[in-house]
Every structure is written in structure tokens, then in C-alpha cells.
Design a protein around this motif. Sequence first.
Motif, short mmCIF file in Angstrom:
data_model
loop_
_atom_site.label_atom_id
_atom_site.label_comp_id
_atom_site.label_asym_id
_atom_site.label_seq_id
_atom_site.Cartn_x
_atom_site.Cartn_y
_atom_site.Cartn_z
N PHE B 102 25.75 41.47 -13.28
CA PHE B 102 26.39 40.39 -12.80
C PHE B 102 25.15 39.28 -12.42
O PHE B 102 25.56 38.13 -12.52
N ASP B 103 24.20 39.88 -11.83
CA ASP B 103 23.16 39.08 -11.31
C ASP B 103 22.24 38.23 -12.75
O ASP B 103 22.20 36.96 -12.30
N GLN B 106 24.36 35.20 -13.54
CA GLN B 106 24.39 33.87 -12.66
C GLN B 106 23.00 33.49 -12.35
O GLN B 106 22.74 32.36 -11.85
N ASN B 117 29.14 27.90 -6.10
CA ASN B 117 29.00 29.30 -6.18
C ASN B 117 29.44 29.46 -7.70
O ASN B 117 30.84 29.07 -8.14
N THR B 119 30.22 32.60 -8.72
CA THR B 119 30.90 33.68 -8.73
C THR B 119 32.14 33.69 -9.56
O THR B 119 32.40 34.68 -10.57
N GLU B 120 33.10 32.82 -9.30
CA GLU B 120 34.25 32.74 -9.98
C GLU B 120 33.90 32.54 -11.50
O GLU B 120 34.50 33.12 -12.49
N TYR B 123 32.83 35.74 -13.18
CA TYR B 123 34.04 36.80 -13.37
C TYR B 123 34.89 36.47 -14.45
O TYR B 123 35.14 36.99 -15.40
#
Lengths: 374, 236
Positions: B102-103, B106, B117, B119-120, B123
Motif C-alpha cells: 500500500f505504501d 502511494q 489524498n 488513498t482512494e 484502493y
Amino acid sequence: MTIVAFVLVAGSLLSSSMKNGLNSTKQRLGADLMVVPVGYDEGVEGILLKGEPSYFYLDSSIAEEIGNVEGVQTYTTQFFLTSLNQDCCDIPVQFIGYDPDTDFLIKPWISEVYSDDLKDGELIIGSDIVADDNQQLKFFNEKYHVAARLAETGTGLDQAVYGNMNTLMHLFQAAKKAGLAFIDNIDPQQSVSCILIRIRDGYSAEEVTHNIRASVNGVQVIKTKNMITTTAENLGGFISFIYVFAALFVLVAIFMLSIVFSVMANERKREFAILRALGASGKKISKIVLTETLILSGAGAALGTILAGGIILSFNTYIGDRLGLPYLQPAPWIIAIFMGGGFLITVAIGPIAMIHTIARLNKREVYITLREGE
Amino acid sequence: MKLEVDGVGKLFQRGKKEIQAVKNVSLTVSEGEFVSIIGHSGSGKSTLLNLISGQLLPTTGKILWNGESIVKKRDYEAAFLRNTLIGHIPQGMGLLSNLTVFDNLQLPFYLSKREGNPTERAYELLRRLGIENLKDSYPNSLSGGEMRRVSIARALINKPKILLADEPTSDLDPENTGIIIRLFQEISREGTGVLMVTHDLSTIGAADRVYQMSHGELVLKCKENITYFHDKEDAG
């Protein structure tokens, strides 16, 4: 980094404390000349600088003779006695009796902590001595009241006890009563240990010394300036060594760290190459690396600074005793400056050592060429 | 958004020896195109990609992004361009081993100053690439195919105009190779240009245009001359 900070802070605190001690000695000596029995110059030095108790005596009539010597402006006498590390006494100390009517050295110092005239039977103690809960100390099976405690001087005088001449005479009698043989042949009413002299304006220490030697037999004249000069030379050499050692240490640390950082950067070339491929500029990578370096430097510097401060300040008295030289801890704000300065210099060493590596990282094509070996 | 490479050459100095890694290469890639460059190891393919992405400066020629020369840009400007317009899938796995999937995904978002952000979007890419369950895993626990998919997802985090893929199917089995190539086809159909360099002949059938690179020189090839596959559905 920890070691660098430790060396810088400890070195600064040590050298400053030694300089402080020397300045304090200069202030406390006060007199231009000291007259002692022949061969007892080391005894005086031991009392003043090292806190080594000693005793020696001259006939008190010599003081009047010295008062008449050309070039002598004023003089005062002191009487020395020592206690022993035996049941008769709480602690082994140097007693210094002074003449309140003529004294120009101890009274100004005592007046800083005790405004009244010192009564018979009362003592003023140096900073290293501690009285009991009732502010009393036992010497030669007699109890004496402690009127005040002097501020620290960093000299041997911190381990001395002061009283007027009547108190010293009482101590002398008590010592005799306690059966101490080392003072058997002395009549305290007719004896002094040293005569302290202020020179008249227009005369040099050498001139007055010559005049005293010509007029009075059986005495040794000490120029206090010489005593301080010798001590200052010893200290100066030691302090210079500390500075040179610290400077060399910092240079070696920068050199060693620059190699370590270069190797570390090389080990991370894949990571940097990925970051560059993803859009990190050379500046960004340098910023990342610099931040990591500052964190490491800061942590190491903080640890080293705290350790150095903790050890040097906690063992202040022990260090002074072991050195055998005047040693006086500087004021808290000066300590804070040294610790802060040592911390900042150490933190700065990291980025300085990193300069070459950062310059290399900023080269546009370095990542590709770095990866050529893969 | 159009990438133009015009007469680009790159000369390396190795001691007294000079190596012409890229010689007078010209090509274009537009949004929505899937372009493949095929060639053996050492033919200059990766060097060409690094030139296009601005990590290397050409010795001769021009590289234009929407008419703007990347060569004239300062390092931080080229890096910004690489971060925002280009999705780079470097050779090898290219993931940072101390970051989770995940990191890693991003990471490109945070390399430049930008609002928002990620994040979305992260995902969304995890779902699309079928690697949701790997979100908190570390690269050393992933298979080759999984790592490659994470690498692709990372390249797409900033919604690039063009994807540069350097040997994206090397070390992968045929099944995973097929998955990756189909992904690239989808991405190009959605409007993102794809420029893939590879030595894997089995993948080139999926591309709209195929070039062959040999000894630093680039030559456009007819797909009919490719012997392994004739159409996109057979790729992988």
C-alpha cells in the motif's frame, strides 16, 4: 556522533572549570607576596591549590620586621593548624586563623556569606566541608559552632576551616590536650604560619622580595604571581591539549563519517534509482538523505551531550580532587552554552560529512551509472 | 498528450572507450497508443526509456513532451514531469522492500508537492489489479507476478498520460505475462499511452506498433513479420 558530542562537551566543561578555578585562585590569593619558613613554599602551594593540610611556623616578631621593610604597604598574618583523621576530629582539615584587625584577604570573602564579625569559638567552613545537623563540628574532642559556609572557589581553600586567632589558639590548646605531639615545641602566642604582604605602589615584587631577604633571615618569599603563573602554565598546556584533541577528533569524525555516508549511499543506490524513476528530483533525494542524517546526528549528539554533562557535572568534586589543580564549575548559564554549543556542532558534523555524497546524489545521471553494475 | 523523440543519440564514455548506446532514434507515442520496442539485451532499449523519462540527457536530438523539450528542463522540472505525466515501471521489481504494498503504491504521490489524498485512488488500483489482499504485505513475501502488478499499480497512481514499461514481463510465467499484457491493452484503450520495451517476442502481438532496436538503432517493424502471434487475443 555520541562520542564527538561527549568529547566536545566534556572538553569544554573541563577546560572552563579549570580556567574558572585559576581565576578564583587569583582572586583568593589577594596578596602580592607571602613569607613562609624556608623550604615550606610547597606546603603553601599544597594548601592553596590542592587542599593538602599542612602546618609550619615562624616567630611572630618577624611580621613586625617585615612591616618595616621598604616597599611593604600592608601585611597580615595567618596561623595554620591541621586536624587528623582520628576519633578526636570529625574530618581532617586545614585550619586557617586570621587576624581580623589586619586581614585583607579572608574578611572580604567571609563577608559574602556572613555579615557579622566572627566570634571567638565560631568557625567558617569551606564549601567542601559539611557540618552536622546542629551546625557543629568536633575537633580535638571539642565542639565548635559553624557560623557560615563559603562559596566554592575550586581551590584547596574549599577544604579549609577559618577562625579568628582566639579560636585558633583554643583549637591549638585542645589539640595539645588531645595529646598531639606534632605541635609540642610551638608557643602559639609567639608564632605565625605565614605573612601576607601588599606591595606599595611604585615598587615591584622583585624589589620588595630583595629588601625582605636583605632584612630578615630564615624566611622564604613567594611571589603569588609566580605561583599562579606556574599553575596557569600547567593548566594552559592541559587546556590546549584538550582543544587540540577535540579539534582533531572532530576532523577525523567528519572524514570517517563522510566515508560511511558514501558507502551507505552506494548501498542504497537501488532505492535512490527507484525514487528517481518515480519522479524524485536530485534535490528531493538530497533532502531525504539530509533529514535522515540530521535525525541520526541529533540523536547521537543528544546522547553524548547528556552523558558528558551528567558525568562531568556529577563527578565535579572528584575530578577536581584527582586533577590536583584549581577546579571550579562554571555558572549554570555557561554550562548551558557549552552543552548547547557542543550539541549544535555535533549535529552540524553530520551534514558537513554528507556534503560530498549529496553533491554526488544531485548529479542527474548518477542513478543510471550507479545501476550499471547491476 | 504526445511524446516525440527526434534524432536522439546517447554517447557514453567508459574510460578511453566511447559507447554509442542510442543512435539517431525517432519515434512518437500518443495517448491511447500501445507501442512496443523489441530487442536483445544491450541493444539500448532501457537507455532509450531513461532518455525519454528525463533521467538521462541525450547527446544529440530532441525529446518533446507536448512540444516542450525535456532536455532544456532543469533536473527538478524533469523530475516533476516524470512524476506527473509519466508512469515508470522500471526494470526489475522496483519496489522498496521496507514499505508495504500500500505504501509502495502511494509513494509517487508524495514525491511532488500536490493537494489531496491518494488513498482512494490506491484502493481503486488494488481492486483493479486484483491485489487487494496484498495491501499490508511486504515485497519479499510476493510472487514475481504480484510484484509486477504492484509496480504497474504504482505507475498509475498519479494518472499518467504515458506509461513507460521496461521489461515488464521478464521472469514471469506465460500466465502472468498474459495478465500483464492484457492490462496494458486495457490501459491504452482507456487513453493512456503505453511504451513497452522487451525482449519477449510473445508479447509484441498486443501492441499497435512495434519497433525493433539493435545496436542503438530503431527500426519500425510490420506486425505481420512477427512470427509468434497474429492478433491481440492470442497474446499471453
